[in-house]
Design a protein around this motif. Structure first.
Motif, PDB file in Angstrom:
ATOM      1  N   ARG A  63      24.414 -47.010  39.983  1.00 25.62           N
ATOM      2  CA  ARG A  63      24.702 -48.439  39.813  1.00 25.62           C
ATOM      3  C   ARG A  63      25.972 -48.866  40.529  1.00 25.62           C
ATOM      4  N   THR A  64      26.775 -47.899  40.949  1.00 20.24           N
ATOM      5  CA  THR A  64      28.013 -48.217  41.648  1.00 20.24           C
ATOM      6  C   THR A  64      27.930 -47.673  43.060  1.00 20.24           C
ATOM      7  N   PHE A  65      28.472 -48.429  44.005  1.00 22.81           N
ATOM      8  CA  PHE A  65      28.375 -48.057  45.408  1.00 22.81           C
ATOM      9  C   PHE A  65      29.098 -46.746  45.676  1.00 22.81           C
ATOM     10  N   GLU A  66      30.247 -46.537  45.024  1.00 20.97           N
ATOM     11  CA  GLU A  66      31.012 -45.308  45.221  1.00 20.97           C
ATOM     12  C   GLU A  66      30.203 -44.073  44.838  1.00 20.97           C
ATOM     13  N   ALA A  67      29.413 -44.199  43.785  1.00 20.31           N
ATOM     14  CA  ALA A  67      28.656 -43.040  43.300  1.00 20.31           C
ATOM     15  C   ALA A  67      27.573 -42.600  44.275  1.00 20.31           C
ATOM     16  N   LEU A  68      27.126 -43.500  45.162  1.00 24.52           N
ATOM     17  CA  LEU A  68      26.072 -43.148  46.107  1.00 24.52           C
ATOM     18  C   LEU A  68      26.493 -41.999  47.012  1.00 24.52           C
ATOM     19  N   ILE A  81      25.191 -49.716  56.314  1.00 27.84           N
ATOM     20  CA  ILE A  81      25.432 -48.515  57.111  1.00 27.84           C
ATOM     21  C   ILE A  81      26.912 -48.406  57.463  1.00 27.84           C
ATOM     22  N   GLY A  82      27.489 -49.522  57.935  1.00 32.97           N
ATOM     23  CA  GLY A  82      28.900 -49.513  58.291  1.00 32.97           C
ATOM     24  C   GLY A  82      29.795 -49.242  57.100  1.00 32.97           C
ATOM     25  N   ALA A  83      29.459 -49.828  55.950  1.00 36.06           N
ATOM     26  CA  ALA A  83      30.256 -49.616  54.751  1.00 36.06           C
ATOM     27  C   ALA A  83      30.221 -48.149  54.330  1.00 36.06           C
ATOM     28  N   LEU A  84      29.043 -47.538  54.394  1.00 29.21           N
ATOM     29  CA  LEU A  84      28.926 -46.129  54.015  1.00 29.21           C
ATOM     30  C   LEU A  84      29.650 -45.238  55.014  1.00 29.21           C
ATOM     31  N   PHE A 117      36.469 -39.100  41.569  1.00 26.78           N
ATOM     32  CA  PHE A 117      36.207 -40.524  41.413  1.00 26.78           C
ATOM     33  C   PHE A 117      37.480 -41.288  41.100  1.00 26.78           C
ATOM     34  N   ARG A 118      37.520 -42.542  41.574  1.00 28.53           N
ATOM     35  CA  ARG A 118      38.666 -43.411  41.311  1.00 28.53           C
ATOM     36  C   ARG A 118      38.501 -44.223  40.044  1.00 28.53           C
ATOM     37  N   THR A 119      37.288 -44.292  39.503  1.00 22.78           N
ATOM     38  CA  THR A 119      37.051 -45.041  38.271  1.00 22.78           C
ATOM     39  C   THR A 119      36.197 -44.214  37.321  1.00 22.78           C
ATOM     40  N   PRO A 120      36.380 -44.402  36.007  1.00 24.80           N
ATOM     41  CA  PRO A 120      35.546 -43.673  35.056  1.00 24.80           C
ATOM     42  C   PRO A 120      34.104 -44.167  35.087  1.00 24.80           C
ATOM     43  N   GLU A 121      33.892 -45.440  35.447  1.00 20.60           N
ATOM     44  CA  GLU A 121      32.533 -45.988  35.496  1.00 20.60           C
ATOM     45  C   GLU A 121      31.696 -45.294  36.574  1.00 20.60           C
ATOM     46  N   SER A 122      32.280 -45.125  37.767  1.00 19.52           N
ATOM     47  CA  SER A 122      31.515 -44.486  38.839  1.00 19.52           C
ATOM     48  C   SER A 122      31.304 -43.003  38.547  1.00 19.52           C
ATOM     49  N   CYS A 123      32.262 -42.376  37.885  1.00 18.36           N
ATOM     50  CA  CYS A 123      32.115 -40.966  37.510  1.00 18.36           C
ATOM     51  C   CYS A 123      30.942 -40.786  36.557  1.00 18.36           C
ATOM     52  N   ALA A 124      30.898 -41.610  35.505  1.00 17.88           N
ATOM     53  CA  ALA A 124      29.797 -41.528  34.546  1.00 17.88           C
ATOM     54  C   ALA A 124      28.475 -41.885  35.199  1.00 17.88           C
ATOM     55  N   ASP A 125      28.489 -42.884  36.054  1.00 15.07           N
ATOM     56  CA  ASP A 125      27.289 -43.313  36.757  1.00 15.07           C
ATOM     57  C   ASP A 125      26.689 -42.172  37.564  1.00 15.07           C
ATOM     58  N   ALA A 126      27.504 -41.537  38.394  1.00 10.73           N
ATOM     59  CA  ALA A 126      26.999 -40.458  39.242  1.00 10.73           C
ATOM     60  C   ALA A 126      26.511 -39.274  38.417  1.00 10.73           C
ATOM     61  N   LEU A 127      27.268 -38.895  37.402  1.00 13.10           N
ATOM     62  CA  LEU A 127      26.912 -37.725  36.602  1.00 13.10           C
ATOM     63  C   LEU A 127      25.575 -37.921  35.901  1.00 13.10           C
ATOM     64  N   LEU A 128      25.397 -39.076  35.266  1.00 16.49           N
ATOM     65  CA  LEU A 128      24.146 -39.309  34.532  1.00 16.49           C
ATOM     66  C   LEU A 128      22.968 -39.490  35.476  1.00 16.49           C
ATOM     67  N   ALA A 129      23.194 -40.129  36.617  1.00 15.08           N
ATOM     68  CA  ALA A 129      22.105 -40.313  37.580  1.00 15.08           C
ATOM     69  C   ALA A 129      21.628 -38.972  38.128  1.00 15.08           C
ATOM     70  N   ALA A 186      20.075 -43.104  45.314  1.00 16.35           N
ATOM     71  CA  ALA A 186      19.757 -44.439  45.814  1.00 16.35           C
ATOM     72  C   ALA A 186      20.582 -45.491  45.107  1.00 16.35           C
ATOM     73  N   TYR A 187      21.006 -46.480  45.883  1.00 13.31           N
ATOM     74  CA  TYR A 187      21.615 -47.694  45.341  1.00 13.31           C
ATOM     75  C   TYR A 187      20.633 -48.813  45.612  1.00 13.31           C
ATOM     76  N   LYS A 188      20.174 -49.473  44.548  1.00 10.65           N
ATOM     77  CA  LYS A 188      19.135 -50.495  44.666  1.00 10.65           C
ATOM     78  C   LYS A 188      19.679 -51.848  44.236  1.00 10.65           C
ATOM     79  N   LEU A 189      19.560 -52.828  45.134  1.00  7.45           N
ATOM     80  CA  LEU A 189      19.939 -54.186  44.763  1.00  7.45           C
ATOM     81  C   LEU A 189      18.958 -54.735  43.748  1.00  7.45           C
TER      82      LEU A 189
END
Length: 701
Positions: free
Chosen positions: A289-294, A176-179, A444-456, A249-252
């Motif tokens: 899959r990435t916290f930023e994308a949440l 919660i604090g991190a978000l 987005f600051r990274t291409p990985e989080s950008c792709a992650d959010a878009l596809l999700a 959702a971000y799932k551990l």
């Protein structure tokens, strides 16, 4: 004591008119002092009652000796004491008619004797009263629009926290604090934030369902550690989808404890994160899959309605002013599963009219020319209108850091154009990110989080019908493994065919083969689920003499490898040949409920992990989708002239096995056909080995 009408659950949680804090500390900065400090700092105007019998005042407020001494029944009680005192506080809350109590304390784990006893006490209190319990192990709740920060989370000491339309529910208090802090940086504001803790009573799904009617909530961000309360999550997901409120959702990662208890390959294949993936997909929840994308994915999700089942992969255009950054975006999008078709001839022509030369590849690189506002804006106008693209990703280069007005402002000015627009900002450029986000562009600051959010976000589908996904009776703990013959009977009842077989006794072997040869001879014992590993299978048996020789070999192998297992019966089965092998399995997951698994077959099924998983039962369309997801089965579609297999029959077999979710009588805990032979196209499929584990019949009521 004066009382008022009992508030509804959501109001008591996040907009209570009165709050009591049991165990509130008078020491500023101490964890148990934070909730009072935060309520003051964030301007909460409700009635506040610190309860601490050891003090007359707490942080300048009158302290009360007990909840019973209060002049009103508080809507929400936050319990900050140790575990034993917390139980008594909840008991007192229940007796007074408190709507919600939040317990922060740990010490309620089932793993130790005292913790289990405390859990049992809390369950008894909740079950015999009208109180609802958040936690234990919850760090509290917040609704900054009301000034409510009823939490011990240190992140709420930060000033200037923004309000907004995202509702956060987290099974981790620290998340919660991190978000909260990341949201402030991203310009994402929150309508409500709830730390659910151990979910002894209130589940994450139930809390979100209670909130879904709030018109100020625009979307949800979930932080999941497990799938507890899957039914509540399912009800919430459908209600959110019907209201057009996206859920990310971000799932551990899941524990593999369930896999260790399994007796089949299916248990290993469906005992890990694959079940979480399957359930969230089934519920229409976008798993990132990435916290930023949440959080960053919220911008994308709000502009894209949930898609119909069977919708194609998103077709994405990548437009850059930096070839390297654009190529990074293309690589990440392709790896995540996007389709990158490149511009059509008509789009190339329209770009040329704007003075922009574009090829036909996946990347439209504007080079340094794209750092001029008019060039980037014209290119974006063209590709956003192009029908061959479902979404556009813009990649500004180094100019974004020092001159965002050149290549970044045109991206911001194109926000809200009816097609999802995202940006991967190549350099560290906080001002550019703020400009884009304030305009509603997901940046987005990274291409990985950008792709992650878009596809999700594009992967969201309308949740499956509740009737098809109803949770079945929880199976009993005691179970039994059936031998192969009894397993075939169960699977046959579901509609799955097997190769012809006969059961023979070791003491009276027939003179001739009881089935057409060549045959496989196998030990028939529930104690030997993996017969090949134990030397319990002989192949290619042609006649009676071969049968007797095979039986002798198996008896000897059992004596050497499993001396405690008698080799008293054998299953003799006609050997069949197909063009491919599949594994079709079923498992009752303790959290998600029944799931069906399709994978490449054979003894190396676990090694390759080439599989598709869904909640069971499934319909024919879903089964065909599963067949398409297993890479190995592409070879059975006539790849490079290879014989085509009956993939339609394979999909029907998946449907048949998934029906075990509704078996009458003893619940099926686990079932597997491996291998299931896929015959040539039009000839069907046939099982040549099977394993079923079900709850013990004497435990079924």
């Amino acid at each position: 004591m004066n009382t008022a009408p009992t508030p509804a659950l959501y109001d008591a949680l996040l907009s209570p008119s009165s709050v009591a804090i049991v165990g509130a500390s008078d020491t500023p900065g101490k964890t148990t002092a934070r909730p009072m400090e935060y309520l003051r700092e964030h301007g909460w105007t409700g009635r506040l009652f610190p309860v601490n019998p050891a003090r007359e005042t707490v942080l300048g407020e009158r302290s009360w000796p007990s909840l019973s001494a209060l002049p009103v029944v508080p809507d929400h009680v936050f319990v900050l004491t140790g575990a034993d005192l917390a139980v008594e506080a909840v008991r007192e809350c229940a007796g007074l008619g408190v709507t919600v109590a939040t317990v922060m304390a740990d010490g309620f784990l089932d793993g130790d004797e005292r913790g289990g006893a405390r859990r049992a006490e809390l369950r008894e209190i909740v079950g015999t009263s009208g109180i609802r319990l958040l936690g234990p192990g919850s760090l509290g709740v917040a609704a900054l629009g009301h000034g409510l920060a009823l939490t011990a989370n240190a992140a709420f000491a930060e000033p200037g926290l923004g309000q907004g339309g995202v509702f956060v529910a987290s099974q981790s208090g620290s998340a919660i604090g991190a978000l909260l802090s990341r949201g402030k940086e991203m310009g994402v504001g929150f309508r409500g934030m709830v730390s659910t803790g151990n979910e002894l009573d209130l589940t994450l799904g139930e809390i979100c369902l209670a909130s879904v009617g709030d018109p100020r909530i625009e979307g949800y961000a979930l932080f999941l550690e497990n799938l507890t309360g899957a039914d509540d999550l399912r009800a919430f997901a459908r209600a959110a989808a019907e209201r057009g409120k996206p859920v990310l959702a971000y799932k551990l990662g899941r524990t593999d404890a369930g896999a260790r208890l399994a007796v089949s390959h299916t248990g290993a294949l469906a005992g890990d994160d694959a079940v979480a993936d399957a359930l969230l997909k089934d519920l229409g929840i976008a798993r990132v899959r990435t916290f930023e994308a949440l959080l960053e994915g919220q911008h994308l999700a709000r502009g894209l309605p949930i898609r119909a089942p069977g919708a194609r992969r998103p077709r994405v255009c990548v437009l850059s002013t930096t070839g390297g950054g654009g190529a990074m975006a293309v690589d990440c999008l392709a790896a995540a599963g996007a389709d990158l078709p490149g511009p059509s001839p008509e789009t190339v022509r329209r770009l040329a009219e704007a003075g922009i030369a574009a090829g036909h590849g996946a990347l439209i690189d504007l080079t340094l020319a794209g750092t001029r506002y008019e060039v980037m804006k014209s290119a974006l106008d063209v590709v956003l209108a192009a029908p061959e693209f479902d979404a556009v990703v813009a990649v500004p280069g180094s100019s974004a850091r020092f001159h965002p007005e050149l290549a970044v402002k045109p991206i911001a000015d194109c926000a809200g154009g009816g097609k999802p627009l995202a940006a991967f900002v190549m350099p560290a450029a906080p001002e550019a990110l703020r400009l884009l986000r304030s305009s509603g562009v997901a940046a987005f600051r990274t291409p990985e989080s950008c792709a992650d959010a878009l596809l999700a976000v594009f992967g969201r589908r309308m949740p499956a019908e509740a009737e098809r996904r109803r949770r079945l009776r929880a199976p009993a703990a005691a179970s039994e493994v059936l031998d192969e013959a009894r397993s075939y009977e169960v699977l046959g009842g579901a509609g799955l065919a097997c190769a012809p077989y006969a059961v023979v006794a070791a003491a009276r072997l027939p003179e001739e083969l009881p089935v057409a040869g060549p045959a496989a001879v196998k030990i028939l014992s529930a104690e030997v689920p993996h017969k090949s590993d134990a030397g319990g299978v002989v192949l290619g048996v042609a006649d009676g003499a071969g049968l007797r020789a095979a039986a002798d070999r198996i008896v000897q192998a059992m004596a050497e490898r499993l001396p405690g297992v008698p080799a008293e019966r054998f299953l003799v089965q006609t050997m069949a040949r197909g063009v491919g092998e599949a594994l079709v399995g079923f498992r009752h997951d303790p959290d998600a409920g029944p799931v069906v698994v399709l994978a490449a077959g054979g003894v190396l099924a676990e090694l390759y992990r080439d599989r598709s998983v869904r909640p069971a039962p499934v319909d024919a369309a879903t089964a065909r989708e599963m067949v398409g997801e297993v890479i190995a089965f592409r070879a059975l579609a006539g790849y490079r002239g290879a014989p085509a297999g009956d993939l339609g029959a394979l999909a029907e077999a998946v449907v048949a096995v998934s029906r075990l979710a509704g078996t009458d009588g003893a619940a099926i805990l686990e079932a597997e056909v491996n291998p299931l032979l896929v015959l040539p196209e039009g000839q069907g499929v046939i099982a040549v080995d099977a394993l079923v584990r079900r709850e013990s019949e004497d435990r079924v009521e």
